[in-house]
Design a protein around this motif. Sequence first.
Motif, PDB file in Angstrom:
ATOM      1  N   ILE A  48     -53.017  33.636   9.940  1.00  0.00           N
ATOM      2  CA  ILE A  48     -53.534  34.957   9.591  1.00  0.00           C
ATOM      3  C   ILE A  48     -54.701  35.260  10.518  1.00  0.00           C
ATOM      4  N   GLY A  49     -54.650  36.386  11.187  1.00  0.00           N
ATOM      5  CA  GLY A  49     -55.781  36.799  12.017  1.00  0.00           C
ATOM      6  C   GLY A  49     -55.802  36.212  13.416  1.00  0.00           C
ATOM      7  N   SER A  50     -54.759  35.463  13.800  1.00  0.00           N
ATOM      8  CA  SER A  50     -54.772  34.861  15.153  1.00  0.00           C
ATOM      9  C   SER A  50     -54.558  35.911  16.237  1.00  0.00           C
ATOM     10  N   GLY A  51     -53.969  37.052  15.846  1.00  0.00           N
ATOM     11  CA  GLY A  51     -53.770  38.145  16.821  1.00  0.00           C
ATOM     12  C   GLY A  51     -52.307  38.499  17.052  1.00  0.00           C
ATOM     13  N   LYS A  52     -51.432  38.124  16.127  1.00  0.00           N
ATOM     14  CA  LYS A  52     -49.993  38.374  16.296  1.00  0.00           C
ATOM     15  C   LYS A  52     -49.695  39.874  16.448  1.00  0.00           C
ATOM     16  N   THR A  53     -50.224  40.678  15.523  1.00  0.00           N
ATOM     17  CA  THR A  53     -49.922  42.115  15.554  1.00  0.00           C
ATOM     18  C   THR A  53     -50.527  42.760  16.800  1.00  0.00           C
ATOM     19  N   THR A  54     -51.744  42.367  17.138  1.00  0.00           N
ATOM     20  CA  THR A  54     -52.404  42.926  18.327  1.00  0.00           C
ATOM     21  C   THR A  54     -51.606  42.578  19.580  1.00  0.00           C
ATOM     22  N   LEU A  55     -51.135  41.340  19.665  1.00  0.00           N
ATOM     23  CA  LEU A  55     -50.357  40.914  20.837  1.00  0.00           C
ATOM     24  C   LEU A  55     -49.018  41.653  20.892  1.00  0.00           C
ATOM     25  N   ILE A 175     -59.669  34.560  24.040  1.00  0.00           N
ATOM     26  CA  ILE A 175     -60.429  33.758  25.008  1.00  0.00           C
ATOM     27  C   ILE A 175     -61.802  34.373  25.282  1.00  0.00           C
ATOM     28  N   ASP A 176     -61.949  35.678  24.980  1.00  0.00           N
ATOM     29  CA  ASP A 176     -63.260  36.320  25.146  1.00  0.00           C
ATOM     30  C   ASP A 176     -64.301  35.703  24.218  1.00  0.00           C
ATOM     31  N   LEU A 177     -63.852  35.031  23.160  1.00  0.00           N
ATOM     32  CA  LEU A 177     -64.787  34.461  22.179  1.00  0.00           C
ATOM     33  C   LEU A 177     -64.939  32.938  22.323  1.00  0.00           C
TER      34      LEU A 177
HETATM   35  N1  LIG Z   1     -62.219  39.461  20.251  1.00  0.00           N
HETATM   36  C1  LIG Z   1     -60.890  39.464  20.083  1.00  0.00           C
HETATM   37  N2  LIG Z   1     -60.384  39.924  18.935  1.00  0.00           N
HETATM   38  C2  LIG Z   1     -59.022  39.929  18.786  1.00  0.00           C
HETATM   39  C3  LIG Z   1     -58.161  39.465  19.806  1.00  0.00           C
HETATM   40  N3  LIG Z   1     -56.890  39.582  19.358  1.00  0.00           N
HETATM   41  C4  LIG Z   1     -56.949  40.092  18.113  1.00  0.00           C
HETATM   42  N4  LIG Z   1     -58.245  40.320  17.759  1.00  0.00           N
HETATM   43  C5  LIG Z   1     -58.760  40.848  16.482  1.00  0.00           C
HETATM   44  O1  LIG Z   1     -58.468  39.872  15.470  1.00  0.00           O
HETATM   45  C6  LIG Z   1     -58.179  40.508  14.248  1.00  0.00           C
HETATM   46  C7  LIG Z   1     -56.829  40.019  13.721  1.00  0.00           C
HETATM   47  O2  LIG Z   1     -55.807  40.444  14.609  1.00  0.00           O
HETATM   48  P1  LIG Z   1     -54.321  40.702  14.121  1.00  0.00           P
HETATM   49  O3  LIG Z   1     -53.534  41.106  15.316  1.00  0.00           O
HETATM   50  O4  LIG Z   1     -54.296  41.590  12.936  1.00  0.00           O
HETATM   51  O5  LIG Z   1     -53.899  39.225  13.650  1.00  0.00           O
HETATM   52  P2  LIG Z   1     -52.576  38.720  12.863  1.00  0.00           P
HETATM   53  O6  LIG Z   1     -52.988  38.515  11.447  1.00  0.00           O
HETATM   54  O7  LIG Z   1     -52.217  37.430  13.519  1.00  0.00           O
HETATM   55  O8  LIG Z   1     -51.513  39.762  13.021  1.00  0.00           O
HETATM   56  C8  LIG Z   1     -58.202  42.005  14.503  1.00  0.00           C
HETATM   57  O9  LIG Z   1     -59.466  42.491  14.112  1.00  0.00           O
HETATM   58  C9  LIG Z   1     -58.028  42.088  16.008  1.00  0.00           C
HETATM   59  O10 LIG Z   1     -58.624  43.249  16.558  1.00  0.00           O
HETATM   60  C10 LIG Z   1     -58.745  38.981  21.040  1.00  0.00           C
HETATM   61  O11 LIG Z   1     -58.081  38.514  21.968  1.00  0.00           O
HETATM   62  N5  LIG Z   1     -60.112  38.995  21.096  1.00  0.00           N
END
Ligand SMILES: Nc1nc2c(ncn2[C@@H]2O[C@H](COP(=O)(O)OP(=O)(O)O)[C@@H](O)[C@H]2O)c(=O)[nH]1
Length: 221
Positions: A48-55, A175-177
């Motif tokens: 949860i929150g790893s960035g799946k949807t964003t990617l 990786i920015d973090l």
């Molecule tokens: N700083 C940073 N934040 C990210 C990155 N990718 C995703 N996020 C943030 O992490 C949070 C969770 O991302 P989300 O795509 O919803 O994760 P999911 O639960 O795996 O689908 C959101 O607030 C995104 O904006 C990244 O590469 N860098």
Amino acid sequence: MRVIEGGEEILDIELEESLLARNRELAEKNRKLLDEKGVTAIDVMGSIGSGKTTLISQLVRKLKGRRSIAVIAGDLTTTIDADRIGREGVQVVQVNTGKECHLDAHLVGKALEEMDLDAIDLLFIENVGNLICPGEFPLGAHKRLVVVSVTEGPYMVVKHPYIFLDASVAVINKIDLAEAMGVDPAKLEKDVLKINPSARVVRTNALTGEGVDEVIQALEI
Ligand SMILES: Nc1nc2c(ncn2[C@@H]2O[C@H](COP(=O)(O)OP(=O)(O)O)[C@@H](O)[C@H]2O)c(=O)[nH]1
Ligand SMILES: [Mg+2]
């Protein structure tokens, strides 16, 4: 230290095995349908929150011009991710699993029935956020992509080896973090390759899109 090993002890072994066997059958059925329709499917797994949807949104944005894409968004209850991806202008089907911590081939089969498979050639399936349960439940996808992020700490990979075994690609996101978190992405990469030497590992910042072209290359899509 005394360690109690629970891995092999399942209370009802027969029930567990028949469930997994049935899932495998349905996964094969899904794969056959996808192949008939010429659709490549990618199972996207990660916490949860790893960035799946964003990617996935970034992948859709970059590939939209040359591929016809649809997305299945798996979640326990909400349609938040499906709504987010839908804004990219592609077909999205939400699958809510209720209490289940993973998608299964049956649910994906139902989602495939809802889709116009003749109109697409690439399907991303966002699995439920979890690094353990989805591993045992193939969906019929052609490739598995695992997303880990540096904000999950330095031991995320070594603590969850099984999810990486079948992964074609592992993404180390956020990786920015890395510096702020005190986590070395190179160490995470080494941990993945120790578990699965044939995995392709890519570092990304899914917010800016950095590394997303490399993910496309690694997935060969
Ligand atoms: N700083 C940073 N934040 C990210 C990155 N990718 C995703 N996020 C943030 O992490 C949070 C969770 O991302 P989300 O795509 O919803 O994760 P999911 O639960 O795996 O689908 C959101 O607030 C995104 O904006 C990244 O590469 N860098
Ligand atoms: Mg998501």
